[in-house]
Design a protein around this motif. Structure first.
Motif, PDB file in Angstrom:
ATOM      1  N   GLY A   1       7.075   5.076  24.576  1.00 35.72           N
ATOM      2  CA  GLY A   1       7.001   6.517  24.376  1.00 35.72           C
ATOM      3  C   GLY A   1       7.823   6.976  23.194  1.00 35.72           C
ATOM      4  O   GLY A   1       8.328   6.173  22.397  1.00 35.72           O
ATOM      5  N   THR A   2       7.947   8.298  23.074  1.00 37.39           N
ATOM      6  CA  THR A   2       8.687   8.922  21.972  1.00 37.39           C
ATOM      7  C   THR A   2       9.914   9.618  22.530  1.00 37.39           C
ATOM      8  O   THR A   2       9.812  10.406  23.479  1.00 37.39           O
ATOM      9  N   LYS A   3      11.061   9.327  21.936  1.00 34.87           N
ATOM     10  CA  LYS A   3      12.311   9.965  22.354  1.00 34.87           C
ATOM     11  C   LYS A   3      12.559  11.183  21.466  1.00 34.87           C
ATOM     12  O   LYS A   3      12.510  11.095  20.238  1.00 34.87           O
ATOM     13  N   VAL A   4      12.856  12.318  22.118  1.00 30.99           N
ATOM     14  CA  VAL A   4      13.061  13.583  21.418  1.00 30.99           C
ATOM     15  C   VAL A   4      14.415  14.143  21.817  1.00 30.99           C
ATOM     16  O   VAL A   4      14.742  14.186  23.010  1.00 30.99           O
ATOM     17  N   VAL A   5      15.181  14.583  20.836  1.00 36.34           N
ATOM     18  CA  VAL A   5      16.482  15.200  21.093  1.00 36.34           C
ATOM     19  C   VAL A   5      16.440  16.643  20.606  1.00 36.34           C
ATOM     20  O   VAL A   5      16.185  16.904  19.419  1.00 36.34           O
ATOM     21  N   VAL A   6      16.667  17.568  21.512  1.00 35.09           N
ATOM     22  CA  VAL A   6      16.771  18.990  21.181  1.00 35.09           C
ATOM     23  C   VAL A   6      18.231  19.389  21.330  1.00 35.09           C
ATOM     24  O   VAL A   6      18.815  19.235  22.404  1.00 35.09           O
ATOM     25  N   GLY A   7      18.802  19.895  20.263  1.00 39.77           N
ATOM     26  CA  GLY A   7      20.206  20.284  20.286  1.00 39.77           C
ATOM     27  C   GLY A   7      20.878  19.881  18.991  1.00 39.77           C
ATOM     28  O   GLY A   7      20.296  19.191  18.143  1.00 39.77           O
TER      29      GLY A   7
END
Length: 341
Positions: A207-213
């Motif tokens: 999958g794809t890892k996403v970081v918000v912040g």
């Protein structure tokens, strides 16, 4: 009721403590309470070492005493253990006035992560800060049990809520996240060492890892994990869209007292994967809405199979009106103590 709310954490900071306090302030005002805030923007400040976005009030003692004296509050709630919190505590003790505090943040554990020193060295200061409080507000049963074990005798449960008009399964998806190869694994929060984000980014899972912040660790993590997508801080509808566009929220922190982002994700219909530690064990209380495991990759795999409708139903239980009731109930013994004096 006239309430003084003292906090070293305030806007424009973006974190669960600030969201909790600003939402509570709005709910109290809507109920007709007169709330005086004493926050960093009222003072000259210096940047906190290592956290430039966090401003610390510079020598605020006299100004805090003056503000509290002018406000003549019926109750004083001290939300943080920073310069403003210590100044308000000192004033209340000098006046013989009861006050309440909140245990929002595991500063002892945060400092241990940053300094590589034993956390117990820092716990002593936290214990001293909260010891004279008429009530210490805590968000979860796990934290309440832990603090009781440290000798805290006057604990009061003050839960957390979610803006259920924003964080819902229904609504627009985040266009960038929606276009990513799935499953989409999302992390939301301050990008800092104590959040243990590297444990998430290093996972060997599809999958794809996403970081918000955003935060002080972002540049280094972006360099070490170029395959991950760093979207920066999101607020309002874009943040809600990010939650509902993800397949799992991964919460790798071992030091949070609650983890408001988990409740927001659940309300958006998104399951949670986390370690079985304080915070997650109080939010992810059913295998239908998430998975807790010391093997974080295994938690992610199980969370992917969770029921999004069950997640949304669990998220709707985090109601701000109930939390505001709890906040006011915690002030009642203080009022009674003042009347009896």
């Amino acid at each position: 009721m006239r309430i003084a709310l003292v906090s070293d954490a305030w806007t424009p900071q973006v974190n669960g403590v600030v969201r909790t306090l600003t939402t509570t302030l709005a709910r109290l005002a809507a109920r007709g309470h007169d709330v005086t805030t004493i926050v960093p923007s009222d003072f000259r400040t210096l940047p906190c070492p290592g956290y430039g976005e966090i401003r610390l009030a510079l020598a605020p003692g006299r100004a805090v005493a003056r503000r509290l004296g002018e406000a003549m509050p019926d109750a004083v709630h001290i939300a943080t253990e920073g310069p403003l919190g210590w100044a308000a505590r000192r004033w209340c003790l000098s006046q013989g006035l009861p006050f309440t505090t909140s245990f929002h943040t595991r500063f002892a554990d945060y400092l241990a992560v940053r300094t590589h020193l034993p956390a117990e060295l820092f716990w002593t200061t936290l214990d001293r800060f909260h010891r004279p409080a008429a009530r210490v507000f805590v968000a979860t049963p796990t934290l309440e049990k832990e603090l009781a074990g440290r000798g805290y005798a006057r604990l009061h449960r003050w839960g957390r809520g979610v803006d259920l008009s924003s964080f819902t399964p229904a609504g627009e998806r985040h266009p960038e996240i929606a276009a990513m190869a799935g499953p989409v694994l999302l992390h939301v929060g301050r990008v800092a060492p104590e959040k243990n984000i590297e444990a998430f980014l290093a996972l060997d899972v599809p999958g794809t890892k996403v970081v918000v912040g955003d935060g002080p660790a972002r540049a280094g993590l972006e360099q070490r994990y170029p395959q991950a997508r760093f979207l920066g801080a999101l607020h309002g509808p874009p943040l809600a869209a990010a939650y509902r566009s993800a397949d799992v929220l991964v919460f790798p922190s071992r030091t949070d007292t609650f983890g408001l982002v988990m409740a927001e994700a659940l309300a958006s219909g998104t399951p949670v994967a986390a370690y079985p530690v304080a915070g997650p064990v109080d939010v992810v209380t059913d295998a239908a809405i998430g998975a807790l495991d010391e093997d974080l990759a295994a938690a992610v795999t199980r969370a992917l199979a969770c029921d999004r409708a069950a997640c949304a139903a669990a998220g709707r239980l985090f109601d701000w009106e109930r939390c505001t009731d709890q906040f006011l109930a915690g002030l009642s013994p203080v009022m009674a103590e003042r009347l009896a004096a």
